[in-house]
Design a protein around this motif. Structure first.
Motif, PDB file in Angstrom:
ATOM      1  N   ALA A  66       0.815  -1.221   0.000  1.00 50.50           N
ATOM      2  CA  ALA A  66       0.000   0.000   0.000  1.00 50.50           C
ATOM      3  C   ALA A  66       0.846   1.268   0.000  1.00 50.50           C
ATOM      4  O   ALA A  66       0.491   2.258  -0.660  1.00 50.50           O
ATOM      5  N   ARG A 117       2.151   1.858  -3.534  1.00 49.82           N
ATOM      6  CA  ARG A 117       1.030   2.219  -4.395  1.00 49.82           C
ATOM      7  C   ARG A 117       0.625   3.675  -4.176  1.00 49.82           C
ATOM      8  O   ARG A 117       0.455   4.437  -5.140  1.00 49.82           O
ATOM      9  N   SER A 118       0.500   4.091  -2.940  1.00 51.85           N
ATOM     10  CA  SER A 118       0.107   5.471  -2.639  1.00 51.85           C
ATOM     11  C   SER A 118       1.148   6.464  -3.127  1.00 51.85           C
ATOM     12  O   SER A 118       0.808   7.536  -3.643  1.00 51.85           O
ATOM     13  N   GLN A 119       2.418   6.107  -2.981  1.00 46.33           N
ATOM     14  CA  GLN A 119       3.482   6.996  -3.450  1.00 46.33           C
ATOM     15  C   GLN A 119       3.417   7.164  -4.961  1.00 46.33           C
ATOM     16  O   GLN A 119       3.554   8.278  -5.482  1.00 46.33           O
ATOM     17  N   ARG A 126       0.622   9.488  -5.920  1.00 44.74           N
ATOM     18  CA  ARG A 126       0.942  10.892  -5.621  1.00 44.74           C
ATOM     19  C   ARG A 126       1.900  11.496  -6.646  1.00 44.74           C
ATOM     20  O   ARG A 126       1.821  12.691  -6.946  1.00 44.74           O
ATOM     21  N   ASP A 179      -6.257   5.546  -7.799  1.00 47.51           N
ATOM     22  CA  ASP A 179      -5.930   4.136  -7.673  1.00 47.51           C
ATOM     23  C   ASP A 179      -7.167   3.287  -7.480  1.00 47.51           C
ATOM     24  O   ASP A 179      -8.219   3.757  -7.039  1.00 47.51           O
ATOM     25  N   HIS A 227      -9.675   4.767  -4.564  1.00 47.64           N
ATOM     26  CA  HIS A 227      -9.286   5.680  -3.496  1.00 47.64           C
ATOM     27  C   HIS A 227      -8.533   6.844  -4.125  1.00 47.64           C
ATOM     28  O   HIS A 227      -7.586   6.624  -4.862  1.00 47.64           O
TER      29      HIS A 227
END
Length: 283
Positions: free
Chosen positions: A228, A231-233, A236, A243, A282
């Motif tokens: 996670a 993925r979030s990085q 961004r 995503d 998200h």
């Protein structure tokens, strides 16, 4: 019928291993691209006027494991699944291409097909190639899907990536194994190893920040290769990205959850996609 997330059955295996024979509306063809006889598995044009979708495979594999997704998309989009140089049924050059060279070959392949701007979906190492294509050749890219993109800076080493992939094998549907064995045989183990070295030396972040096209990052909820945090990085870093997390799927989300990934592609390509959020998306 597509299988549920995280599953891959005998029908999908037969389809994956069918090329170059026609199967499920998919056919094979070869074109000379930058001096290499390049194989492409493709669907018929459904006549919807929708943009083409190009699926780019990972570092040890080929078009084969992406065929369930190609079939899932084929009723709404023309779908093309090229084998990168040295992989699948494409001619094997004497050296393993790095990420920029694969991206440039893919751009030349698009020019050979005279395609309009495409939605390019890359999985795993293929996501690195897709990001490089979008950064280096933005005029040919309409939208980008990064499915399970490698590699997480926290594990950007041969040992780190191999360790995570070994964990992933315990979470994947076992019938994918014959595809992997066939693909590694076609590519040769030395090419797979050399491509892994190219992958861990490639800082995908430098390409992510240059992507101008709308982008979605798709991962499985059980993916140990793309946790996670990474993925979030990645989301961004891309200027226009969102995503989608597919419950129950591991790293090979494009193979074992083709219906969910196809829905994410279609949503990305709809005119109002920036205003819509699916239940598993998200921002």
């Amino acid at each position: 019928m597509p299988t549920a997330a995280g599953r891959f059955g005998p029908a999908e295996l037969r389809l994956a291993l069918a090329a170059p024979r026609p199967a499920a509306g998919l056919t094979s063809e070869w074109r000379l691209v930058d001096g290499l006889r390049t194989h492409t598995r493709r669907s018929a044009d459904p006549g919807t006027g929708a943009p083409p979708v190009v699926l780019v495979h990972g570092l040890a594999v080929s078009h084969r494991y992406l065929t369930p997704l190609a079939v899932a998309l084929a009723d709404t989009h023309p779908v093309y699944v090229p084998d990168l140089p040295g992989f699948g049924l494409t001619e094997r050059p004497g050296s393993a291409y790095d990420v920029p060279r694969h991206a440039d070959h893919l751009a030349a392949w698009l020019a050979a097909y005279r395609m309009p701007p495409v939605c390019v979906l890359g999985h795993s190492f293929g996501a690195e190639v897709a990001a490089a294509l979008a950064a280096r050749h933005p005029e040919v890219v309409r939208a980008v899907v990064l499915a399970g993109p490698t590699s997480d800076p926290v594990a950007r080493s041969r040992r780190g990536q191999i360790g995570r992939w070994l964990v992933d094998t315990l979470r994947e549907a076992p019938l994918q194994a014959p595809i992997l064995l066939r693909d590694v045989w076609d590519a040769r183990p030395w090419r797979v190893s050399a491509t892994l070295t190219h992958s861990v030396r490639n800082a995908i972040e430098a390409d992510l920040v240059r992507i101008a096209a709308p982008t979605v990052v798709v991962t499985g909820s059980r993916d140990p290769v793309v946790p996670a945090g990474w993925r979030s990085q990645a989301v961004r870093l891309v200027p226009h990205a969102r995503d989608v997390v597919v419950p129950g799927a591991a790293h090979n989300v494009a193979t074992t959850a083709p219906a969910q990934v196809a829905d994410a592609v279609r949503l990305l390509l709809t005119p109002t996609s920036d205003e819509q959020v699916t239940p598993h998306a998200h921002r």
